[in-house]
Design a protein around this motif. Structure first.
Motif, PDB file in Angstrom:
ATOM      1  N   UNK A 152      40.133  10.032  26.027  1.00 55.01           N
ATOM      2  CA  UNK A 152      40.648  11.232  25.363  1.00 55.01           C
ATOM      3  C   UNK A 152      42.163  11.187  25.270  1.00 55.01           C
ATOM      4  N   UNK A 153      42.806  10.777  26.356  1.00 52.18           N
ATOM      5  CA  UNK A 153      44.267  10.692  26.359  1.00 52.18           C
ATOM      6  C   UNK A 153      44.753   9.709  25.289  1.00 52.18           C
ATOM      7  N   UNK A 154      44.153   8.531  25.226  1.00 54.16           N
ATOM      8  CA  UNK A 154      44.591   7.518  24.263  1.00 54.16           C
ATOM      9  C   UNK A 154      44.362   7.970  22.825  1.00 54.16           C
ATOM     10  N   UNK A 155      43.199   8.542  22.558  1.00 51.39           N
ATOM     11  CA  UNK A 155      42.895   9.008  21.203  1.00 51.39           C
ATOM     12  C   UNK A 155      43.867  10.116  20.809  1.00 51.39           C
ATOM     13  N   UNK A 156      44.014  11.118  21.652  1.00 45.74           N
ATOM     14  CA  UNK A 156      44.870  12.265  21.310  1.00 45.74           C
ATOM     15  C   UNK A 156      46.332  11.862  21.187  1.00 45.74           C
ATOM     16  N   UNK A 157      46.796  10.956  22.040  1.00 45.47           N
ATOM     17  CA  UNK A 157      48.179  10.506  21.967  1.00 45.47           C
ATOM     18  C   UNK A 157      48.435   9.757  20.656  1.00 45.47           C
ATOM     19  N   UNK A 199      32.554  20.795  29.879  1.00 42.25           N
ATOM     20  CA  UNK A 199      33.951  20.737  29.468  1.00 42.25           C
ATOM     21  C   UNK A 199      34.092  19.967  28.154  1.00 42.25           C
ATOM     22  N   UNK A 200      33.394  18.851  28.057  1.00 40.72           N
ATOM     23  CA  UNK A 200      33.452  18.049  26.839  1.00 40.72           C
ATOM     24  C   UNK A 200      32.853  18.793  25.643  1.00 40.72           C
ATOM     25  N   UNK A 239      48.561  21.763  17.714  1.00 40.27           N
ATOM     26  CA  UNK A 239      48.778  22.510  18.962  1.00 40.27           C
ATOM     27  C   UNK A 239      47.530  22.459  19.844  1.00 40.27           C
ATOM     28  N   UNK A 240      46.361  22.608  19.245  1.00 37.29           N
ATOM     29  CA  UNK A 240      45.120  22.543  20.027  1.00 37.29           C
ATOM     30  C   UNK A 240      44.852  21.124  20.521  1.00 37.29           C
ATOM     31  N   UNK A 241      45.160  20.127  19.693  1.00 33.07           N
ATOM     32  CA  UNK A 241      44.977  18.735  20.101  1.00 33.07           C
ATOM     33  C   UNK A 241      45.914  18.384  21.266  1.00 33.07           C
ATOM     34  N   UNK A 242      47.103  18.955  21.275  1.00 32.17           N
ATOM     35  CA  UNK A 242      48.014  18.744  22.411  1.00 32.17           C
ATOM     36  C   UNK A 242      47.411  19.317  23.688  1.00 32.17           C
ATOM     37  N   UNK A 243      46.670  20.407  23.569  1.00 28.26           N
ATOM     38  CA  UNK A 243      45.960  20.957  24.724  1.00 28.26           C
ATOM     39  C   UNK A 243      44.915  19.991  25.240  1.00 28.26           C
ATOM     40  N   UNK A 260      43.333  16.021  29.348  1.00 29.05           N
ATOM     41  CA  UNK A 260      42.957  14.651  29.717  1.00 29.05           C
ATOM     42  C   UNK A 260      43.918  14.089  30.756  1.00 29.05           C
ATOM     43  N   UNK A 261      45.204  14.312  30.559  1.00 26.02           N
ATOM     44  CA  UNK A 261      46.191  13.807  31.532  1.00 26.02           C
ATOM     45  C   UNK A 261      46.011  14.474  32.894  1.00 26.02           C
ATOM     46  N   UNK A 262      45.632  15.732  32.882  1.00 25.35           N
ATOM     47  CA  UNK A 262      45.414  16.453  34.134  1.00 25.35           C
ATOM     48  C   UNK A 262      44.200  15.919  34.887  1.00 25.35           C
ATOM     49  N   UNK A 263      43.134  15.604  34.162  1.00 21.69           N
ATOM     50  CA  UNK A 263      41.874  15.186  34.793  1.00 21.69           C
ATOM     51  C   UNK A 263      41.786  13.694  35.070  1.00 21.69           C
TER      52      UNK A 263
END
Length: 188
Positions: A100-105, A44-45, A134-138, A143-146
C-alpha cells in the motif's frame, strides 16, 4: 485548452480511472486472503477498498464528461492488481502495508504532476484530483503507520511494486506520463 492539452486531460482521467480499478483489485485479493488468515486486517482493507470504488466512479464520470473511453490496458490493471494483492498478502501483514505504501507513494507523485499540468487547463479535473489525493495521502499515512519493519525484502518488494505501477501507468498513457513530467520539469 489546445487539442493536445485536451487529449492529455482525457489520458489523465483514463489512467486515474484504471489506477483506481487496479487498487480495487489489489484490495480485493488482500481481503479475500485476509478473511481466512488475518480477519482484523480484512475490515481495515475493506474500508480502503470502499474509498477506491468511490474514486473509480468519480474518474469514469470525469472521463466520460471529456469524451474519453476507459483504458485499453484494463486487463493489466485487473490481473496485475489481483496478483500484487495476493502476493503481498501471502508474504504477511508487513508486506500488505509495504505494498500500500509503495503504490500510494508512486501514485502521489503522478497526481502531483497531473495537478501542476491541470491547474490552468482543466480546473474541474484539477479539483477532483486534489480532493482524491487528500484521501490517498491518508492511505499512505495509514500504511506507514501499520508497516512494522523496513527490511531488505520489504524494500525490494516495494521497488518492484513502484516499477510495476510506473510501467503500467506509462503503458496506459502511451508514454504521456513521461512527457508530462519532462515538460513540467522544463517549465519549472
Amino acid at each position: 485548452m489546445t487539442p493536445a492539452e485536451r487529449l492529455s486531460a482525457i489520458r489523465i482521467a483514463r489512467v486515474n480511472h484504471a489506477g483506481e480499478y487496479g487498487a480495487i483489485r489489489i484490495y480485493g485479493a488482500q481481503i479475500a486472503i485476509c478473511r481466512h488468515v488475518w480477519p482484523s486486517l480484512a475490515d481495515q482493507l475493506a474500508e480502503l477498498k470502499a474509498h477506491e470504488i468511490e474514486h473509480c466512479a468519480l474518474f469514469i464520470t470525469a472521463l466520460r464528461e471529456r469524451g474519453g473511453r476507459p483504458c485499453r490496458a484494463m486487463y493489466l490493471w485487473s490481473m496485475g492488481g489481483w496478483a500484487l494483492g495476493a502476493a503481498s498478502t501471502v508474504l504477511g501483514p508487513n508486506l500488505i502495508w509495504a505494498c500500500t505504501e509503495a503504490v500510494e507513494d508512486t501514485v502521489h507523485q503522478h497526481l502531483t504532476d497531473q495537478l501542476a499540468f491541470l491547474r490552468a487547463r482543466d480546473p474541474v479535473l484539477h479539483d477532483l484530483i486534489e480532493s482524491i489525493r487528500a484521501e490517498e495521502e491518508g492511505h499512505l499515512d495509514l500504511a506507514r503507520h501499520h508497516k512494522t519493519r523496513d527490511t531488505r525484502s520489504s524494500r525490494a518488494f516495494q521497488a518492484l511494486v513502484r516499477h510495476s505501477v510506473n510501467l503500467v501507468i506509462w503503458l496506459s498513457t502511451w508514454g504521456e506520463s513521461s512527457r508530462m513530467r519532462r515538460d513540467l520539469e522544463a517549465a519549472a
